[in-house]
Design a protein around this motif. Structure first.
Motif, PDB file in Angstrom:
ATOM      1  N   LEU A  23      49.347  36.907  79.566  1.00  0.00           N
ATOM      2  CA  LEU A  23      49.176  37.550  80.868  1.00  0.00           C
ATOM      3  C   LEU A  23      48.594  38.954  80.785  1.00  0.00           C
ATOM      4  CD1 LEU A  23      52.542  36.371  82.442  1.00  0.00           C
ATOM      5  CD2 LEU A  23      50.298  35.276  82.568  1.00  0.00           C
ATOM      6  N   ALA A  24      48.091  39.352  79.621  1.00  0.00           N
ATOM      7  CA  ALA A  24      47.462  40.673  79.489  1.00  0.00           C
ATOM      8  C   ALA A  24      46.256  40.752  80.415  1.00  0.00           C
ATOM      9  CB  ALA A  24      47.031  40.904  78.045  1.00  0.00           C
ATOM     10  N   ALA A  25      45.995  41.941  80.908  1.00  0.00           N
ATOM     11  CA  ALA A  25      44.876  42.135  81.831  1.00  0.00           C
ATOM     12  C   ALA A  25      43.559  41.648  81.228  1.00  0.00           C
ATOM     13  CB  ALA A  25      44.770  43.607  82.218  1.00  0.00           C
ATOM     14  N   SER A  26      43.413  41.801  79.919  1.00  0.00           N
ATOM     15  CA  SER A  26      42.169  41.383  79.258  1.00  0.00           C
ATOM     16  C   SER A  26      42.033  39.867  79.145  1.00  0.00           C
ATOM     17  CB  SER A  26      42.084  42.008  77.864  1.00  0.00           C
ATOM     18  OG  SER A  26      43.227  41.664  77.099  1.00  0.00           O
TER      19      SER A  26
ATOM     20  N   SER B 204      32.965  32.243  49.944  1.00  0.00           N
ATOM     21  CA  SER B 204      33.017  30.810  50.248  1.00  0.00           C
ATOM     22  C   SER B 204      33.941  30.032  49.314  1.00  0.00           C
ATOM     23  CB  SER B 204      31.609  30.212  50.208  1.00  0.00           C
ATOM     24  OG  SER B 204      31.086  30.301  48.896  1.00  0.00           O
ATOM     25  N   SER B 205      34.549  30.699  48.342  1.00  0.00           N
ATOM     26  CA  SER B 205      35.495  30.004  47.476  1.00  0.00           C
ATOM     27  C   SER B 205      36.856  29.846  48.161  1.00  0.00           C
ATOM     28  CB  SER B 205      35.654  30.746  46.140  1.00  0.00           C
ATOM     29  OG  SER B 205      36.196  32.032  46.349  1.00  0.00           O
ATOM     30  N   PHE B 206      36.971  30.362  49.385  1.00  0.00           N
ATOM     31  CA  PHE B 206      38.198  30.243  50.165  1.00  0.00           C
ATOM     32  C   PHE B 206      37.951  29.415  51.416  1.00  0.00           C
ATOM     33  CE2 PHE B 206      38.477  34.400  48.073  1.00  0.00           C
ATOM     34  CZ  PHE B 206      39.655  34.233  47.358  1.00  0.00           C
ATOM     35  N   ILE B 207      39.003  28.810  51.916  1.00  0.00           N
ATOM     36  CA  ILE B 207      38.973  28.132  53.205  1.00  0.00           C
ATOM     37  C   ILE B 207      39.737  29.047  54.161  1.00  0.00           C
ATOM     38  CG2 ILE B 207      39.770  26.143  54.534  1.00  0.00           C
ATOM     39  CD1 ILE B 207      39.598  24.552  51.866  1.00  0.00           C
ATOM     40  N   PHE B 208      39.071  29.539  55.196  1.00  0.00           N
ATOM     41  CA  PHE B 208      39.723  30.434  56.144  1.00  0.00           C
ATOM     42  C   PHE B 208      40.032  29.696  57.439  1.00  0.00           C
ATOM     43  CE2 PHE B 208      39.480  33.284  59.810  1.00  0.00           C
ATOM     44  CZ  PHE B 208      40.618  34.024  59.551  1.00  0.00           C
ATOM     45  N   VAL B 209      41.259  29.874  57.914  1.00  0.00           N
ATOM     46  CA  VAL B 209      41.668  29.284  59.190  1.00  0.00           C
ATOM     47  C   VAL B 209      42.302  30.381  60.049  1.00  0.00           C
ATOM     48  CG1 VAL B 209      43.158  27.593  60.327  1.00  0.00           C
ATOM     49  CG2 VAL B 209      42.105  27.038  58.134  1.00  0.00           C
ATOM     50  N   PRO B 210      41.700  30.689  61.194  1.00  0.00           N
ATOM     51  CA  PRO B 210      42.355  31.611  62.123  1.00  0.00           C
ATOM     52  C   PRO B 210      43.465  30.860  62.848  1.00  0.00           C
ATOM     53  CG  PRO B 210      40.278  30.867  63.032  1.00  0.00           C
ATOM     54  CD  PRO B 210      40.394  30.264  61.663  1.00  0.00           C
ATOM     55  N   PHE B 211      44.580  31.528  63.079  1.00  0.00           N
ATOM     56  CA  PHE B 211      45.746  30.884  63.678  1.00  0.00           C
ATOM     57  C   PHE B 211      46.135  31.690  64.910  1.00  0.00           C
ATOM     58  CE2 PHE B 211      50.030  29.373  64.136  1.00  0.00           C
ATOM     59  CZ  PHE B 211      50.085  28.138  63.501  1.00  0.00           C
ATOM     60  N   GLY B 212      45.648  31.272  66.070  1.00  0.00           N
ATOM     61  CA  GLY B 212      45.906  31.998  67.310  1.00  0.00           C
ATOM     62  C   GLY B 212      46.942  31.309  68.173  1.00  0.00           C
ATOM     63  N   VAL B 213      47.930  32.076  68.619  1.00  0.00           N
ATOM     64  CA  VAL B 213      48.945  31.551  69.540  1.00  0.00           C
ATOM     65  C   VAL B 213      49.124  32.562  70.679  1.00  0.00           C
ATOM     66  CG1 VAL B 213      50.189  30.212  67.803  1.00  0.00           C
ATOM     67  CG2 VAL B 213      50.867  32.563  68.245  1.00  0.00           C
ATOM     68  N   GLU B 214      49.639  32.068  71.792  1.00  0.00           N
ATOM     69  CA  GLU B 214      49.933  32.929  72.934  1.00  0.00           C
ATOM     70  C   GLU B 214      51.439  33.030  73.101  1.00  0.00           C
ATOM     71  OE1 GLU B 214      47.876  31.783  76.527  1.00  0.00           O
ATOM     72  OE2 GLU B 214      46.071  31.253  75.396  1.00  0.00           O
ATOM     73  N   ILE B 215      51.888  34.136  73.668  1.00  0.00           N
ATOM     74  CA  ILE B 215      53.333  34.340  73.807  1.00  0.00           C
ATOM     75  C   ILE B 215      53.988  33.326  74.738  1.00  0.00           C
ATOM     76  CG2 ILE B 215      53.219  36.794  73.276  1.00  0.00           C
ATOM     77  CD1 ILE B 215      53.797  37.220  76.338  1.00  0.00           C
ATOM     78  N   LEU B 216      53.215  32.733  75.640  1.00  0.00           N
ATOM     79  CA  LEU B 216      53.788  31.732  76.548  1.00  0.00           C
ATOM     80  C   LEU B 216      53.655  30.303  76.010  1.00  0.00           C
ATOM     81  CD1 LEU B 216      52.873  33.116  80.089  1.00  0.00           C
ATOM     82  CD2 LEU B 216      54.986  33.393  78.771  1.00  0.00           C
TER      83      LEU B 216
END
Length: 98
Positions: free
Chosen positions: A21-24, A53-65
């Motif tokens: 629910l942040a304004a942004s 590139s020798s790594f596998i990157f995964v962003p892990f995004g969650v919301e507070i709700l």
């Protein structure tokens, strides 16, 4: 993670919890569930775009709700599967989620 994740490459992940629910975020989250988590995921992907590139990157995004980004859900599903396989306990994925 120190154990090779896939194809001999280590997994790197960066978790971010954003305020639904942040304004942004309110304009996007009012019309699409998980919009803030997906936006955070995209920002993390940009932040680490020059990662070796020798790594596998995964962003892990969650919301507070509650909503999770698509890659967070996919990583959790894969982690759950691996925990179940390694322990033999079909409930292990549920325990991980808790």
């Amino acid at each position: 993670m120190l154990i090779p994740w896939r194809l001999g490459r280590s997994l790197l992940w960066d978790a971010t919890c954003v305020h639904t629910l942040a304004a942004s975020h309110i304009q996007a989250t009012s019309s699409m569930v998980g919009a803030a988590a997906t936006s955070a995921e995209q920002a993390k992907r940009r932040k680490y775009e020059n990662l070796d590139s020798s790594f596998i990157f995964v962003p892990f995004g969650v919301e507070i709700l509650g909503p999770w980004s698509p890659e967070a859900r996919a990583l959790f599903k894969e982690l759950s599967k691996r925990v179940i396989e390694s322990t033999g306990d079909p409930r292990a994925g549920s325990y991980l989620g808790q």
